[in-house]
Scaffold this motif. Structure first.
Motif, PDB file in Angstrom:
ATOM      1  N   PRO A  91      60.480 -34.681  15.674  1.00  0.00           N
ATOM      2  CA  PRO A  91      59.689 -35.916  15.766  1.00  0.00           C
ATOM      3  C   PRO A  91      58.419 -35.670  16.576  1.00  0.00           C
ATOM      4  O   PRO A  91      58.368 -34.777  17.428  1.00  0.00           O
ATOM      5  N   ASN A  92      57.411 -36.468  16.311  1.00  0.00           N
ATOM      6  CA  ASN A  92      56.121 -36.266  16.974  1.00  0.00           C
ATOM      7  C   ASN A  92      56.236 -36.324  18.494  1.00  0.00           C
ATOM      8  O   ASN A  92      55.576 -35.561  19.207  1.00  0.00           O
ATOM      9  N   TRP A  93      57.093 -37.225  19.002  1.00  0.00           N
ATOM     10  CA  TRP A  93      57.190 -37.355  20.458  1.00  0.00           C
ATOM     11  C   TRP A  93      57.817 -36.111  21.079  1.00  0.00           C
ATOM     12  O   TRP A  93      57.425 -35.696  22.180  1.00  0.00           O
ATOM     13  N   GLN A  94      58.777 -35.499  20.382  1.00  0.00           N
ATOM     14  CA  GLN A  94      59.363 -34.264  20.899  1.00  0.00           C
ATOM     15  C   GLN A  94      58.358 -33.117  20.850  1.00  0.00           C
ATOM     16  O   GLN A  94      58.254 -32.317  21.792  1.00  0.00           O
ATOM     17  N   LEU A  96      55.104 -33.373  20.909  1.00  0.00           N
ATOM     18  CA  LEU A  96      54.092 -33.623  21.935  1.00  0.00           C
ATOM     19  C   LEU A  96      54.626 -33.278  23.321  1.00  0.00           C
ATOM     20  O   LEU A  96      53.892 -32.741  24.165  1.00  0.00           O
ATOM     21  N   SER A  97      55.903 -33.558  23.554  1.00  0.00           N
ATOM     22  CA  SER A  97      56.505 -33.228  24.851  1.00  0.00           C
ATOM     23  C   SER A  97      56.515 -31.722  25.085  1.00  0.00           C
ATOM     24  O   SER A  97      56.222 -31.241  26.187  1.00  0.00           O
ATOM     25  N   TRP A  99      54.510 -29.452  23.679  1.00  0.00           N
ATOM     26  CA  TRP A  99      53.136 -28.992  23.882  1.00  0.00           C
ATOM     27  C   TRP A  99      52.639 -29.368  25.282  1.00  0.00           C
ATOM     28  O   TRP A  99      51.926 -28.584  25.925  1.00  0.00           O
ATOM     29  N   SER A 100      53.019 -30.542  25.759  1.00  0.00           N
ATOM     30  CA  SER A 100      52.603 -30.961  27.104  1.00  0.00           C
ATOM     31  C   SER A 100      53.226 -30.063  28.167  1.00  0.00           C
ATOM     32  O   SER A 100      52.555 -29.658  29.130  1.00  0.00           O
TER      33      SER A 100
END
Length: 401
Positions: A91-94, A96-97, A99-100
């Motif tokens: 999922p996008n939120w995972q 993004l997490s 990459w962050s």
């Protein structure tokens, strides 16, 4: 009563093989059955193009969970197999997490690099963190994101939803590997998605290494321009770098002998560029599981790559390279890569080859020359040396301390 003709029902239901064969005969004339699985020698109906007919067949088979593939031959061999089970994308939120988190790790590496030249600053000094983010983290993250997006779009162009890459970063500054970035992982294994043809495979696999290498080279040149000739205040053994042949060509006339001086206390942007270039270069090595090996599948062809004689030749070549590396260098990343390459080449069953749907036309001479040229240029011009990084042990020799 109606005068319409009665509906004739078949008293026997088709089995799966008969159903698939019926679908195939809509677009192909089936010849002799081939050995091994559901396969036939085929010609396109009405003298049409086999590749175009294959597209129509696969549209019908997709809902059934099967895929038809064409192999080289005269006539070509059409085989049918179950479609590989698609891996779920993060999922996008995972994503993004992840990459962050990797960005934070890169900031740690950039800060540690800058602290070598500022003994009075603390690990969480705001100015150090600002410079680390601006000159190291952002260039690396933006370049990796660009490489990931180019690869994703290249795959989407051929109808493949491959997702974004996942970066791997070590949050420590090691003299052996001071770059932090260790590589980029695909969310989907290459043997679990369908590639339409060899040209598509070559383009997709070349996208990320080439982007990393070219962008890294540009960042290295920019970083060298920002690196002073005068040595900063050094508080530890300085880490120096070898430059690749392409970098020498680009900056030697401009910097001259100053190039070797600046490579001893690089600006963080140059550090980012060298790291990206080295990772891009290493990705194109013909090691099973690496993009370079999948490019070999595109250039040579899966049939040739799976040939036992070809595999033996590649294994002997990798074994020779490993021996040469072990003799010529003690740089452990190269030793590790050489060992991994040899082991994987010896046991190729652990790295399944990519699935190419249409091999009937092979790879055109123009496409083959383009892929070979791009691969060789990066591997030769980007060779980072047997010791890409090393510490200068006698950096303070002759000083009164």
């Amino acid at each position: 009563m109606s005068n319409t003709d009665p509906l004739v029902l078949d008293h026997e239901a088709w089995n799966l093989s008969e159903l698939i064969e019926h679908i195939l005969t809509r677009h192909f004339n089936l010849g002799d059955e081939a050995i091994g699985g559901i396969a036939w020698q085929v010609r396109s109906r009405d003298g049409g193009d086999e590749s175009e007919s294959l597209l129509h067949v696969n549209r019908s088979l997709e809902s059934l969970g099967w895929v038809a593939m064409l192999d080289e031959g005269d006539p070509p061999i059409l085989s049918v197999a179950p479609r590989p089970i698609e891996q779920l994308l993060l999922p996008n939120w995972q994503l993004l997490s992840i990459w962050s988190m990797m960005s934070v790790f890169l900031t740690f590496v950039g800060s540690a690099w800058l602290l070598q030249f500022d003994a009075d600053a603390g690990a969480f000094d705001p100015e150090i963190l600002r410079q680390a983010v601006l000159y190291f983290t952002l260039p690396v993250v933006l370049t990796m994101a660009l490489a990931s997006e180019i690869r994703r779009r290249a795959a989407a162009r051929f109808g493949i939803n491959i997702g974004h890459l996942v970066p791997i970063v070590f949050p420590i500054l090691s003299p052996i590997w001071p770059f932090g970035i260790a590589g980029l992982l695909s969310q989907r294994r290459s043997d679990l998605f369908l590639v339409p043809n060899r040209r598509a495979l070559g383009i997709i696999e070349l996208a990320t290494p080439l982007t990393l290498f070219l962008s890294g080279t540009v960042l290295t040149v920019i970083g060298l321009a920002l690196t002073p000739n005068e040595p900063p205040e050094i508080s530890a053994l300085p880490i120096a770098f070898q430059n690749n042949p392409l970098l020498t060509i680009l900056v030697m006339d401009w910097l001259g002998a100053d190039l070797w001086i600046r490579l001893q206390w690089l600006h963080p942007t140059a550090l980012a560029g060298i790291g990206l270039s080295v990772v891009g270069w290493a990705s194109l090595l013909p090691i099973p599981g690496f993009p370079g090996d999948r490019m070999l599948h595109a250039i040579i062809g899966p049939a040739e790559m799976s040939d036992s004689k070809r595999q033996t030749s590649l294994f002997i070549l990798m074994l020779g390279v490993m021996v040469l590396v072990f003799v010529e260098t003690e740089y452990w990343p190269w030793l590790l890569i050489a060992a991994i390459g040899t082991m994987r080449r010896f046991s190729t069953e652990n790295t399944p080859p990519p699935i190419i749907v249409d091999e009937s036309k092979g790879l055109s001479d123009v496409s083959r020359k383009q892929l070979v040229a791009a691969m060789l240029i990066v591997l030769i011009a980007g060779f980072p040396g047997m010791y890409p990084t090393y510490q200068i042990a006698d950096w303070d020799a002759g000083l009164d301390i």
